[in-house]
Design a protein around this motif. Structure first.
Motif, PDB file in Angstrom:
ATOM      1  N   PHE A  33      29.576  55.379  47.959  1.00 19.64           N
ATOM      2  CA  PHE A  33      28.432  55.260  48.863  1.00 19.64           C
ATOM      3  C   PHE A  33      27.150  54.977  48.091  1.00 19.64           C
ATOM      4  N   SER A  34      26.369  54.054  48.614  1.00 28.81           N
ATOM      5  CA  SER A  34      25.005  53.870  48.144  1.00 28.81           C
ATOM      6  C   SER A  34      24.119  54.887  48.844  1.00 28.81           C
ATOM      7  N   LEU A  35      23.089  55.352  48.143  1.00 28.80           N
ATOM      8  CA  LEU A  35      22.167  56.311  48.744  1.00 28.80           C
ATOM      9  C   LEU A  35      20.833  56.276  47.997  1.00 28.80           C
ATOM     10  N   GLY A  36      19.749  56.075  48.743  1.00 26.31           N
ATOM     11  CA  GLY A  36      18.411  56.147  48.172  1.00 26.31           C
ATOM     12  C   GLY A  36      17.898  57.562  48.262  1.00 26.31           C
ATOM     13  N   GLY A  37      18.459  58.447  47.459  1.00 27.08           N
ATOM     14  CA  GLY A  37      18.211  59.880  47.597  1.00 27.08           C
ATOM     15  C   GLY A  37      16.804  60.323  47.277  1.00 27.08           C
ATOM     16  N   GLN A  38      16.062  59.521  46.513  1.00 28.72           N
ATOM     17  CA  GLN A  38      14.696  59.922  46.205  1.00 28.72           C
ATOM     18  C   GLN A  38      13.839  59.994  47.462  1.00 28.72           C
ATOM     19  N   SER A  39      14.207  59.231  48.472  1.00 29.90           N
ATOM     20  CA  SER A  39      13.438  59.207  49.719  1.00 29.90           C
ATOM     21  C   SER A  39      13.725  60.404  50.615  1.00 29.90           C
ATOM     22  N   ARG A  40      14.777  61.132  50.359  1.00 29.81           N
ATOM     23  CA  ARG A  40      15.137  62.387  51.038  1.00 29.81           C
ATOM     24  C   ARG A  40      15.569  62.209  52.482  1.00 29.81           C
ATOM     25  N   TRP A  41      14.814  61.472  53.302  1.00 29.22           N
ATOM     26  CA  TRP A  41      15.219  61.298  54.689  1.00 29.22           C
ATOM     27  C   TRP A  41      16.536  60.539  54.797  1.00 29.22           C
ATOM     28  N   THR A  42      16.871  59.782  53.764  1.00 26.89           N
ATOM     29  CA  THR A  42      18.160  59.095  53.745  1.00 26.89           C
ATOM     30  C   THR A  42      19.299  60.102  53.628  1.00 26.89           C
ATOM     31  N   ASN A  43      19.093  61.169  52.846  1.00 23.27           N
ATOM     32  CA  ASN A  43      20.095  62.243  52.758  1.00 23.27           C
ATOM     33  C   ASN A  43      20.264  62.940  54.100  1.00 23.27           C
ATOM     34  N   MET A  44      19.146  63.092  54.793  1.00 25.22           N
ATOM     35  CA  MET A  44      19.130  63.816  56.063  1.00 25.22           C
ATOM     36  C   MET A  44      20.073  63.194  57.082  1.00 25.22           C
ATOM     37  N   MET A  45      20.241  61.871  57.045  1.00 21.95           N
ATOM     38  CA  MET A  45      21.089  61.196  58.028  1.00 21.95           C
ATOM     39  C   MET A  45      22.526  61.697  57.961  1.00 21.95           C
ATOM     40  N   TRP A  46      22.973  62.059  56.750  1.00 23.47           N
ATOM     41  CA  TRP A  46      24.327  62.599  56.615  1.00 23.47           C
ATOM     42  C   TRP A  46      24.471  63.928  57.353  1.00 23.47           C
ATOM     43  N   LEU A  47      23.487  64.792  57.203  1.00 30.29           N
ATOM     44  CA  LEU A  47      23.555  66.073  57.892  1.00 30.29           C
ATOM     45  C   LEU A  47      23.460  65.901  59.406  1.00 30.29           C
ATOM     46  N   GLU A  48      22.608  64.990  59.848  1.00 27.86           N
ATOM     47  CA  GLU A  48      22.466  64.777  61.294  1.00 27.86           C
ATOM     48  C   GLU A  48      23.808  64.446  61.930  1.00 27.86           C
ATOM     49  N   TYR A  49      24.541  63.547  61.297  1.00 27.71           N
ATOM     50  CA  TYR A  49      25.839  63.161  61.873  1.00 27.71           C
ATOM     51  C   TYR A  49      26.888  64.267  61.709  1.00 27.71           C
ATOM     52  N   LEU A  50      26.914  64.913  60.554  1.00 27.28           N
ATOM     53  CA  LEU A  50      27.904  65.963  60.369  1.00 27.28           C
ATOM     54  C   LEU A  50      27.656  67.135  61.318  1.00 27.28           C
ATOM     55  N   TYR A  51      26.384  67.480  61.537  1.00 26.05           N
ATOM     56  CA  TYR A  51      26.090  68.544  62.498  1.00 26.05           C
ATOM     57  C   TYR A  51      26.564  68.150  63.891  1.00 26.05           C
ATOM     58  N   ASP A  52      26.354  66.897  64.254  1.00 27.55           N
ATOM     59  CA  ASP A  52      26.793  66.458  65.583  1.00 27.55           C
ATOM     60  C   ASP A  52      28.312  66.448  65.684  1.00 27.55           C
ATOM     61  N   ARG A  53      28.973  65.833  64.696  1.00 29.56           N
ATOM     62  CA  ARG A  53      30.419  65.693  64.779  1.00 29.56           C
ATOM     63  C   ARG A  53      31.119  67.059  64.741  1.00 29.56           C
ATOM     64  N   ILE A  54      30.555  68.010  63.998  1.00 26.98           N
ATOM     65  CA  ILE A  54      31.183  69.327  63.876  1.00 26.98           C
ATOM     66  C   ILE A  54      30.765  70.258  65.010  1.00 26.98           C
ATOM     67  N   GLY A  55      29.480  70.350  65.276  1.00 28.00           N
ATOM     68  CA  GLY A  55      28.988  71.328  66.249  1.00 28.00           C
ATOM     69  C   GLY A  55      28.512  70.755  67.563  1.00 28.00           C
ATOM     70  N   GLY A  56      28.457  69.428  67.673  1.00 34.20           N
ATOM     71  CA  GLY A  56      27.916  68.823  68.881  1.00 34.20           C
ATOM     72  C   GLY A  56      26.395  68.892  68.886  1.00 34.20           C
ATOM     73  N   PRO A  57      25.727  68.182  69.798  1.00 31.92           N
ATOM     74  CA  PRO A  57      24.262  68.189  69.829  1.00 31.92           C
ATOM     75  C   PRO A  57      23.670  69.569  70.083  1.00 31.92           C
ATOM     76  N   GLU A  58      24.474  70.470  70.670  1.00 31.13           N
ATOM     77  CA  GLU A  58      23.974  71.817  70.943  1.00 31.13           C
ATOM     78  C   GLU A  58      23.625  72.566  69.657  1.00 31.13           C
ATOM     79  N   LEU A  59      24.268  72.183  68.542  1.00 32.01           N
ATOM     80  CA  LEU A  59      23.998  72.872  67.282  1.00 32.01           C
ATOM     81  C   LEU A  59      22.553  72.663  66.857  1.00 32.01           C
ATOM     82  N   PHE A  60      22.089  71.420  66.890  1.00 31.39           N
ATOM     83  CA  PHE A  60      20.705  71.206  66.490  1.00 31.39           C
ATOM     84  C   PHE A  60      19.740  71.677  67.576  1.00 31.39           C
TER      85      PHE A  60
END
Length: 443
Positions: free
Chosen positions: A199-226
């Motif tokens: 995977f490519s990742l522009g990690g210095q920008s930080r918000w790019t890392n956040m996208m991974w958590l957004e999807y994993l939280y949804d896929r694992i816990g559903g939108p109710e988790l966030f």
């Protein structure tokens, strides 16, 4: 970036969405936009925009066209890189020196502006311009609405977060595109063994890392988790589904799933995209807005059929609907409440006549973006990007839940704490539980 009836839940109930472009290249002040439109040196109103092509060009063309048609209501334009803009606008607003027209991502940041009386209530404007309101995706108004009042104009394009693939590299290692998280983890050693970053990742920008958590939280816990996090429920970040998502992302980091040195790569320079289209990385999770720049900068990567894309893979046993997406429901422009009456009049005229036009709608679609215009999919036929545009339109419009980007949904203070802790999470300097504890304290 979505609609709203209450300031808390509505951004999670989206049917459509998009960001103001976050993939940026240039920086600084472009000066007045009137060189092609005339008269902007004596602008009645001022406007700041984000840089980066093709979005910057579309925005600039829109202002120039408006200035040419309205010599008595000129808009003076300045442009700034994404991160530089975020810092500058906070200072300017705090000093009552904001531009008349303020780019915003809606959500928590806009709520803070409203709370502090810094932006104009545009509800009367939309009452007077009902045709414009009806023209835009209804769902895009959620992130623009606070306490049932509209404080920003939804515009530009809808941008869910998308998984991109370099098909040539998949063919090279004899692999299929992943559909599950288990598939993703199995591909990591395969690509690493071939000398290709998974995977490519522009990690210095930080918000790019956040996208991974957004999807994993949804896929694992559903939108109710966030939602539970956004609603401030005690210890919401420590829920088992949360810890599971945090653990999975660290599993990917520990397996060398991201390009070496990702923490030093910036998204503002489009370096992360270049790794994908140049064949150094096989996959990338990023916003739909990156399609246009990859098409313009990536040689034949897009036009030659080497790019594939999909929504985020499923997680076995997860609660989230596989059709859910995350991202941003639209670009947004607010209006400074501190502006002069003359400036507000010019800005409202620009909002009504210059932002969402046939020309801008065609330009956004031509750039590979889906405009936030109802029924725009009828214009995709015959476009070289028809398959891509239809994919994005369907992904956004059919999503049971379109979760707004977290750094936009949360208040600026909470968002900064989130980004700081995400950087530590990806850097493996905190455990999942330590991340959760820090975020529980911040919320």
């Amino acid at each position: 970036m979505s609609p709203r009836t209450t300031p808390r839940r509505a951004f999670l109930a989206l049917a459509l969405g998009a960001p103001v472009a976050a993939s940026l290249a240039a920086c600084g002040d472009s000066g007045p936009a009137g060189s092609g439109g005339g008269g902007a040196k004596n602008a009645a109103a001022t406007m700041w925009i984000l840089t980066g092509q093709p979005a910057e060009g579309i925005r600039t063309d829109a202002v120039n066209a408006f200035n040419k048609a309205n010599p008595d209501a000129q808009i003076g334009l300045s442009s700034f890189q994404n991160d530089a803009y975020k810092a500058k606008i906070r200072t300017a607003i705090g000093a009552d020196q904001a531009p008349t027209i303020i780019p915003t991502w809606g959500g928590g940041g806009l709520r803070d502006y409203v709370k502090n009386g810094q932006v104009e209530d545009l509800t009367p404007f939309f009452a007077d311009n009902a045709a414009l309101k009806d023209k835009l995706f209804a769902s895009a108004f959620g992130a623009a609405t606070v306490d049932d009042k509209i404080y920003a104009l939804p515009c530009e394009n809808v941008s869910p977060i998308v998984m991109y693939y370099n098909k040539k590299l998949f063919q090279q290692v004899g692999a299929e595109l992943p559909t599950t998280w288990d598939d993703v983890m199995a591909l990591v050693p395969t690509f690493n063994a071939a000398g290709i970053a998974p995977f490519s990742l522009g990690g210095q920008s930080r918000w790019t890392n956040m996208m991974w958590l957004e999807y994993l939280y949804d896929r694992i816990g559903g939108p109710e988790l966030f939602t539970s996090i956004y609603d401030g429920q005690p210890d919401a970040w420590s829920q088992p589904d949360s810890i599971d998502a945090l653990t999975k992302v660290q599993d990917l980091v520990k397996a060398n799933g991201f390009v070496k040195g990702f923490a030093s790569i910036t998204a503002d320079s489009n370096a992360d995209q270049a790794l994908l289209f140049s064949g150094k990385a096989a996959m990338m999770l990023h916003g739909a807005w990156t399609y246009g720049s990859m098409k313009s900068d990536g040689g034949d990567f897009v036009t030659g059929g080497h790019l594939a894309y999909s929504t985020f893979p499923t997680v076995t046993g997860g609660k989230g609907d596989p059709a859910n997406t995350v991202g941003n429901p639209a670009g947004y422009y607010a209006m400074s409440s501190k502006a002069t009456d003359e400036a507000k009049t010019a800005a409202k005229k620009f909002f009504a006549e210059g932002v969402v036009t046939d020309a801008t709608t065609k330009a956004w679609a031509a750039s590979g973006s889906v405009p936030v215009v109802t029924g725009v999919d009828s214009q995709f036929a015959g476009s070289d990007d028809a398959d891509w545009l239809t994919f994005v339109y369907d992904l956004a419009s059919k999503a049971p839940s379109f979760q707004q980007s977290w750094d936009q949904a949360l208040s600026p203070t909470q968002a900064e704490a989130l980004l700081d802790n995400i950087e530590k999470l990806f850097g493996l300097s905190v455990t999942p539980q330590q991340f959760a504890d820090a975020m529980n304290a911040a919320v």
